[in-house]
Motif scaffolding. Sequence first.
Motif, PDB file in Angstrom:
ATOM      1  N   ASP A   9     -36.355 -91.315  47.912  1.00  6.07           N
ATOM      2  CA  ASP A   9     -35.935 -92.564  47.267  1.00  6.07           C
ATOM      3  C   ASP A   9     -35.914 -93.672  48.315  1.00  6.07           C
ATOM      4  O   ASP A   9     -35.509 -93.458  49.462  1.00  6.07           O
ATOM      5  N   ILE A  10     -36.398 -94.866  47.931  1.00  9.98           N
ATOM      6  CA  ILE A  10     -36.382 -96.023  48.836  1.00  9.98           C
ATOM      7  C   ILE A  10     -34.993 -96.644  48.818  1.00  9.98           C
ATOM      8  O   ILE A  10     -34.455 -96.960  47.751  1.00  9.98           O
ATOM      9  N   PHE A  51     -34.153-100.763  47.439  1.00  9.21           N
ATOM     10  CA  PHE A  51     -35.376-101.252  46.801  1.00  9.21           C
ATOM     11  C   PHE A  51     -35.088-102.376  45.802  1.00  9.21           C
ATOM     12  O   PHE A  51     -35.858-103.350  45.713  1.00  9.21           O
ATOM     13  N   SER A  72     -36.893-105.946  46.015  1.00  6.31           N
ATOM     14  CA  SER A  72     -37.864-106.353  45.013  1.00  6.31           C
ATOM     15  C   SER A  72     -37.536-107.699  44.392  1.00  6.31           C
ATOM     16  O   SER A  72     -38.430-108.385  43.877  1.00  6.31           O
ATOM     17  N   ILE A  85     -44.977-106.418  44.851  1.00  4.56           N
ATOM     18  CA  ILE A  85     -44.314-105.124  44.634  1.00  4.56           C
ATOM     19  C   ILE A  85     -45.344-104.047  44.309  1.00  4.56           C
ATOM     20  O   ILE A  85     -45.317-102.940  44.859  1.00  4.56           O
ATOM     21  N   MET A 130     -45.956-100.782  46.644  1.00  6.53           N
ATOM     22  CA  MET A 130     -45.631 -99.458  46.100  1.00  6.53           C
ATOM     23  C   MET A 130     -46.876 -98.585  45.984  1.00  6.53           C
ATOM     24  O   MET A 130     -46.805 -97.369  46.166  1.00  6.53           O
ATOM     25  N   SER A 131     -48.013 -99.188  45.683  1.00  3.34           N
ATOM     26  CA  SER A 131     -49.249 -98.405  45.592  1.00  3.34           C
ATOM     27  C   SER A 131     -49.598 -97.785  46.942  1.00  3.34           C
ATOM     28  O   SER A 131     -49.967 -96.604  47.023  1.00  3.34           O
ATOM     29  N   TYR A 186     -47.501 -97.196  49.381  1.00  9.02           N
ATOM     30  CA  TYR A 186     -46.465 -96.217  49.706  1.00  9.02           C
ATOM     31  C   TYR A 186     -46.678 -94.909  48.946  1.00  9.02           C
ATOM     32  O   TYR A 186     -46.687 -93.826  49.541  1.00  9.02           O
ATOM     33  N   PHE A 187     -46.857 -95.003  47.630  1.00 15.21           N
ATOM     34  CA  PHE A 187     -47.028 -93.796  46.818  1.00 15.21           C
ATOM     35  C   PHE A 187     -48.284 -93.023  47.231  1.00 15.21           C
ATOM     36  O   PHE A 187     -48.277 -91.790  47.290  1.00 15.21           O
ATOM     37  N   PHE A 211     -43.005 -89.546  39.204  1.00 19.44           N
ATOM     38  CA  PHE A 211     -42.425 -90.739  39.798  1.00 19.44           C
ATOM     39  C   PHE A 211     -41.260 -91.180  38.913  1.00 19.44           C
ATOM     40  O   PHE A 211     -41.382 -91.204  37.693  1.00 19.44           O
ATOM     41  N   ASP A 213     -38.884 -95.956  41.931  1.00 20.12           N
ATOM     42  CA  ASP A 213     -39.380 -95.888  43.306  1.00 20.12           C
ATOM     43  C   ASP A 213     -39.151 -94.513  43.923  1.00 20.12           C
ATOM     44  O   ASP A 213     -39.446 -94.295  45.101  1.00 20.12           O
ATOM     45  N   ILE A 218     -39.425-100.720  54.625  1.00 16.78           N
ATOM     46  CA  ILE A 218     -38.654 -99.845  53.740  1.00 16.78           C
ATOM     47  C   ILE A 218     -38.113 -98.664  54.533  1.00 16.78           C
ATOM     48  O   ILE A 218     -38.617 -98.330  55.620  1.00 16.78           O
TER      49      ILE A 218
END
Length: 532
Positions: free
Chosen positions: A359-360, A363, A367, A375, A379-380, A382-383, A400, A403, A448
Amino acid sequence: MTAFRLVSTSGEHTFDCPPGRVFVLGRATQNDFPVQDPTISRRHAELEGTPTGVRVKDLGSSNGTFINGQKLEERVVTSGETVIFGKVAFNVQTVSAAPEPKATPFSPVPGGTIVRAVGGISAGSPALPTPGDSPSKVGLLRVQGANQSERQAKKLSLLLDIAQKLSGSFDLDQLLTNVADMTFEVLAVDRVSILLRDESGGELRPRVARSRLGDASAHAVPRSIANKAVDEKVAILTDNAVADSRFKGQSIVLQSVRSAMCSPLLDSKDEAVGLLYVDNMTATNSFSDEDLQFLVAFSNLASVGLRNVQFADQIKREALVRNNFERYFAPNVAAEIAARADAVGVGGEKRPVTVMFTDIRGFTSMSEKMTPDEIASLMSEYFEEMVDIIFEYGGTLDKFIGDAIMALWGAPIAHPDDADRAVQAAIAMQKAVAELNEHWQKEKRPEIKIGIGINHGDVFAGNIGSHRRLEYTVLGDAVNTASRLCSKAAGGEILISPALFEKLAQKPQVDQLEPMPMKGKAQPVPVLRVKG
């Protein structure tokens, strides 16, 4: 010699029970005395002729066997008595019977021939007579020609046409219907049946049956003939089934079988998975060797059609599995799951797994200072980095959650070191986040920090949903504990449970933290923090 006969009160069935032979009566078509009634069990009772009557032994049937209204386990029934199997009643009668000749099962005798072992035919072997061959007699094949060469050419053309028609059928029921209809077109037979092995028990069961009289019900293929063809993978022609000592069974008489032919259907491994059967109810000596040779060639084409249907079904199933699961598994794992026959079914099992949550931290507040596009871009990246690490260490992406990420090790495919893989993946994730932050700092993007919680325990693991939309997930207390560990972890921390620590082959250095209270648990849960 005195013999006894069982005649159903409806007049539909008549069974002779000569002394010295044992018969099985039941609903299955392979029984000596098949009776298609829902109150009769698959193997309902055993019957044997004796000098004084018919010995009847119930075989543990669901609805029982009765003599004169009384339930029995085993008893000799004499002439004039009534025996009821389920709800089907038979009267016992006395008949005279000549002594039976001693049978030599499955040996060549006049009136019956085994033409070839089907398993020995390869793709390059001739399934039809060569132009120089002359048929021993005119059979029932609907092919005309001025000479043998012309007949040969027409037969090859007919088989090519059949192959083209069958190649376009990818629905099993439609394929079998086409095979039955085409059999009537090319052979002047009275009845056609196609039987396939039951997937659970391997028993031959009728799938399609046709009669020139318009009766589409599955007539009973004589068990002795069917078993011989399938068990030994041979094509069979019998010119007079009733007199053929290879085949004993009352069903031959009951079904008025005179001349009969059949050829097994083979899968890609040359295993017999079914049978194509034709017969003639009135005429003996009606089929020729040429007829059987053509039936063998036709059954080979039908076998190819069956394989195509099975292959098409496999492709559809694997495409469905991949569509549902490639988002959650590494490509090699998804391919392994797709190859398993039970992968697409709804349901699951209890099994030990390792569960991870990430978990971030902060977040929501972060955001609020960013645009939607910013965002989505952050997030893209990061994921994508996190999922690659999960897959690299043999994990499963469960889902998912905003986040947050939930991942598994040990389901659906387990490895001995799943717990170690999860911890190594968590360490790699924290390092990857540090590298992302370094990169984003240069681009003046926000940094993050993530918290990670990992637990090990028994869960329900399986496919939840419908056949159109399945999601593989796990449920249970071990999942809740992993989630709580994650929520307690500060940015940059990896918290694990003692249960997970005990499963590790390579134990990292850890700090003992204050136990964590959890809803539904009387005692707080111990918490360990991975150092470094």
